[in-house]
Design a protein around this motif. Sequence first.
Motif, PDB file in Angstrom:
ATOM      1  N   GLY A  61       0.778  -1.223   0.000  1.00  0.00           N
ATOM      2  CA  GLY A  61       0.000   0.000   0.000  1.00  0.00           C
ATOM      3  C   GLY A  61       0.808   1.270   0.000  1.00  0.00           C
ATOM      4  N   ALA A  62       2.118   1.142   0.056  1.00  0.00           N
ATOM      5  CA  ALA A  62       2.986   2.320   0.063  1.00  0.00           C
ATOM      6  C   ALA A  62       3.542   2.562  -1.327  1.00  0.00           C
ATOM      7  N   PRO A  63       4.057   3.750  -1.616  1.00  0.00           N
ATOM      8  CA  PRO A  63       4.801   3.964  -2.863  1.00  0.00           C
ATOM      9  C   PRO A  63       6.057   3.095  -2.874  1.00  0.00           C
ATOM     10  N   LEU A  64       6.591   2.858  -4.054  1.00  0.00           N
ATOM     11  CA  LEU A  64       7.881   2.190  -4.163  1.00  0.00           C
ATOM     12  C   LEU A  64       8.958   3.270  -4.204  1.00  0.00           C
ATOM     13  N   GLN A  65       9.781   3.311  -3.163  1.00  0.00           N
ATOM     14  CA  GLN A  65      10.884   4.253  -3.088  1.00  0.00           C
ATOM     15  C   GLN A  65      12.153   3.532  -3.532  1.00  0.00           C
ATOM     16  N   VAL A  66      12.950   4.182  -4.362  1.00  0.00           N
ATOM     17  CA  VAL A  66      14.151   3.568  -4.913  1.00  0.00           C
ATOM     18  C   VAL A  66      15.326   4.530  -4.740  1.00  0.00           C
ATOM     19  N   ALA A  67      16.370   4.064  -4.076  1.00  0.00           N
ATOM     20  CA  ALA A  67      17.615   4.818  -3.953  1.00  0.00           C
ATOM     21  C   ALA A  67      18.645   4.187  -4.879  1.00  0.00           C
ATOM     22  N   ALA A  68      19.039   4.916  -5.909  1.00  0.00           N
ATOM     23  CA  ALA A  68      20.053   4.448  -6.857  1.00  0.00           C
ATOM     24  C   ALA A  68      21.403   4.957  -6.372  1.00  0.00           C
ATOM     25  N   LEU A  69      22.128   4.114  -5.657  1.00  0.00           N
ATOM     26  CA  LEU A  69      23.335   4.568  -4.976  1.00  0.00           C
ATOM     27  C   LEU A  69      24.424   4.973  -5.957  1.00  0.00           C
ATOM     28  N   ASP A  70      24.504   4.318  -7.101  1.00  0.00           N
ATOM     29  CA  ASP A  70      25.552   4.640  -8.075  1.00  0.00           C
ATOM     30  C   ASP A  70      25.330   6.006  -8.721  1.00  0.00           C
ATOM     31  N   PHE A  71      24.096   6.486  -8.689  1.00  0.00           N
ATOM     32  CA  PHE A  71      23.774   7.786  -9.278  1.00  0.00           C
ATOM     33  C   PHE A  71      23.577   8.867  -8.216  1.00  0.00           C
ATOM     34  N   ALA A  72      23.609   8.469  -6.942  1.00  0.00           N
ATOM     35  CA  ALA A  72      23.258   9.389  -5.864  1.00  0.00           C
ATOM     36  C   ALA A  72      21.917  10.056  -6.170  1.00  0.00           C
ATOM     37  N   ASP A  73      20.944   9.228  -6.555  1.00  0.00           N
ATOM     38  CA  ASP A  73      19.662   9.720  -7.024  1.00  0.00           C
ATOM     39  C   ASP A  73      18.568   8.821  -6.448  1.00  0.00           C
ATOM     40  N   SER A  74      17.327   9.250  -6.579  1.00  0.00           N
ATOM     41  CA  SER A  74      16.227   8.473  -6.012  1.00  0.00           C
ATOM     42  C   SER A  74      14.981   8.629  -6.862  1.00  0.00           C
ATOM     43  N   ASP A  75      14.000   7.784  -6.557  1.00  0.00           N
ATOM     44  CA  ASP A  75      12.735   7.800  -7.271  1.00  0.00           C
ATOM     45  C   ASP A  75      11.653   7.328  -6.317  1.00  0.00           C
ATOM     46  N   ALA A  76      10.410   7.664  -6.602  1.00  0.00           N
ATOM     47  CA  ALA A  76       9.258   7.166  -5.858  1.00  0.00           C
ATOM     48  C   ALA A  76       8.063   7.195  -6.799  1.00  0.00           C
ATOM     49  N   PHE A  77       7.312   6.102  -6.839  1.00  0.00           N
ATOM     50  CA  PHE A  77       6.160   6.028  -7.735  1.00  0.00           C
ATOM     51  C   PHE A  77       5.185   4.982  -7.234  1.00  0.00           C
ATOM     52  N   ASP A  78       3.993   5.014  -7.794  1.00  0.00           N
ATOM     53  CA  ASP A  78       2.948   4.048  -7.458  1.00  0.00           C
ATOM     54  C   ASP A  78       3.252   2.742  -8.188  1.00  0.00           C
ATOM     55  N   PRO A  79       3.535   1.643  -7.470  1.00  0.00           N
ATOM     56  CA  PRO A  79       3.883   0.400  -8.162  1.00  0.00           C
ATOM     57  C   PRO A  79       2.723  -0.206  -8.942  1.00  0.00           C
ATOM     58  N   ALA A  80       1.528   0.243  -8.694  1.00  0.00           N
ATOM     59  CA  ALA A  80       0.386  -0.282  -9.448  1.00  0.00           C
ATOM     60  C   ALA A  80       0.242   0.384 -10.803  1.00  0.00           C
ATOM     61  N   ALA A  81       0.886   1.557 -10.993  1.00  0.00           N
ATOM     62  CA  ALA A  81       0.724   2.300 -12.250  1.00  0.00           C
ATOM     63  C   ALA A  81       1.978   3.109 -12.552  1.00  0.00           C
ATOM     64  N   PRO A  82       3.088   2.440 -12.841  1.00  0.00           N
ATOM     65  CA  PRO A  82       4.318   3.183 -13.135  1.00  0.00           C
ATOM     66  C   PRO A  82       4.230   3.906 -14.470  1.00  0.00           C
ATOM     67  N   ASP A  83       4.654   5.164 -14.498  1.00  0.00           N
ATOM     68  CA  ASP A  83       4.692   5.897 -15.759  1.00  0.00           C
ATOM     69  C   ASP A  83       6.144   6.108 -16.160  1.00  0.00           C
ATOM     70  N   ARG A  84       6.346   6.537 -17.391  1.00  0.00           N
ATOM     71  CA  ARG A  84       7.704   6.690 -17.907  1.00  0.00           C
ATOM     72  C   ARG A  84       8.354   7.961 -17.389  1.00  0.00           C
ATOM     73  N   ALA A  85       9.620   7.850 -17.107  1.00  0.00           N
ATOM     74  CA  ALA A  85      10.421   9.018 -16.781  1.00  0.00           C
ATOM     75  C   ALA A  85      11.024   9.562 -18.078  1.00  0.00           C
ATOM     76  N   THR A  86      11.923  10.514 -17.966  1.00  0.00           N
ATOM     77  CA  THR A  86      12.595  11.078 -19.132  1.00  0.00           C
ATOM     78  C   THR A  86      13.327   9.977 -19.901  1.00  0.00           C
ATOM     79  N   ALA A  87      13.312  10.040 -21.206  1.00  0.00           N
ATOM     80  CA  ALA A  87      13.985   9.027 -22.027  1.00  0.00           C
ATOM     81  C   ALA A  87      15.441   8.911 -21.625  1.00  0.00           C
ATOM     82  N   GLY A  88      15.919   7.661 -21.492  1.00  0.00           N
ATOM     83  CA  GLY A  88      17.305   7.421 -21.130  1.00  0.00           C
ATOM     84  C   GLY A  88      17.574   7.445 -19.643  1.00  0.00           C
ATOM     85  N   ASP A  89      16.561   7.748 -18.831  1.00  0.00           N
ATOM     86  CA  ASP A  89      16.716   7.836 -17.385  1.00  0.00           C
ATOM     87  C   ASP A  89      16.811   6.435 -16.785  1.00  0.00           C
TER      88      ASP A  89
END
Length: 381
Positions: A61-89
């Motif tokens: 029931g929670a968002p999916l939070q993602v920490a990409a350690l190699d990029f020092a970056d993160s993401d969060a989205f609804d796992p039931a309905a993922p949408d596209r990020a910027t091309a190449g991301d």
Amino acid sequence: MMLADRLNAGFAAAYAAAPAITVRAPGRVNLIGEHTDYNDGFAMPIAIGQETQVAFTPQVGAPLQVAALDFADSDAFDPAAPDRATAGDWRNYVRGVVDELVRAGVSVPGGQMAIAGSIARGTGLSSSASLEVAVARSLLQAAGLDWRAIDIALLGQRAECDFVGVRCGNLDQIASACTQAGHALLIDCRSLDLRQIAMPDDARVMIVQSGVVRGLLDGEYNTRRRECEAAAAIMGVAALRDADAAMLAAARGRMDDVTHARARHVISDNRLTLEAAEALAAGDLVTAGVLMRESHRTQAQDFGITVPATDRLADILNAAIGPQGGARQTGGGFGGAVVGLMRADQVDTVREAVLASYRTPAGEAPMISIEAPCHGAQVLA
């Protein structure tokens, strides 16, 4: 810092907790059979020690939070309905896997995820496939589902083709998911028959990075696939797997020079791969080396995917190895790495020859690794 330590430290820093699940998925180096997979042909990779690891704690029931350690970056989205990020991301590789799991009827949990890897991006060792397989395996583990390795691999391929936009074949994901330690894997990319081939005890695999970073999405990978499909259509076959040299010769007058050359490489590399598998199974590094050298030649002359740096590296390795093995560019092309197959007692001599004769475009000594065939994706904890 070891990869597992870096992953756990990054997870703790992001979420102030320890993960419930940890999964690894290896990169791969392809010994022979390049751009044959999406032509329904044959390829023979090994999994390597460089890998992606994913740590995950599910929370329904929670968002999916993602920490990409190699990029020092993160993401969060609804796992039931993922949408596209910027091309190449990088986010699209994770979101694409989630999207395919949802399409397959999996109730993907949200939660906290961290990702770290030891595969340098753009080096031709399948960092993207390793990521896809590791993410899928972790989410399936959290959902209590035990999918076959081949099904995880094919899901990762669909994510990269349909969500990310690289029309890749299935070689990379199958290598990451389905390999066995100590073995090369002969893949029939149409039937999905897999043959584990024990590597000779005295054989070693050397990977040398050219320093030319490649990009499949913004490069010519998709163009090569369209050219192969055009050649197959002209010959009236479902895929170039079904064509042979005689059929290609008969169709020569109906093809332009580029289309003809592309088909000639694929037809040749399918044959070379099957012959190399038999040679490796017999412990015949001499024959395997001859076949690898021929594969590099057709990649360069017919398929147009080598670059001066990888041609130079292949020449250096082949001269240093001599008849007891061979070397070729590996991966999608347009840069990346060269793979060499040799006897164990040749490793030091070959490494010295490379370091004495080659510098990357940045003027640096190339990265060299000696790889033993590793096991495919596994749940570690």
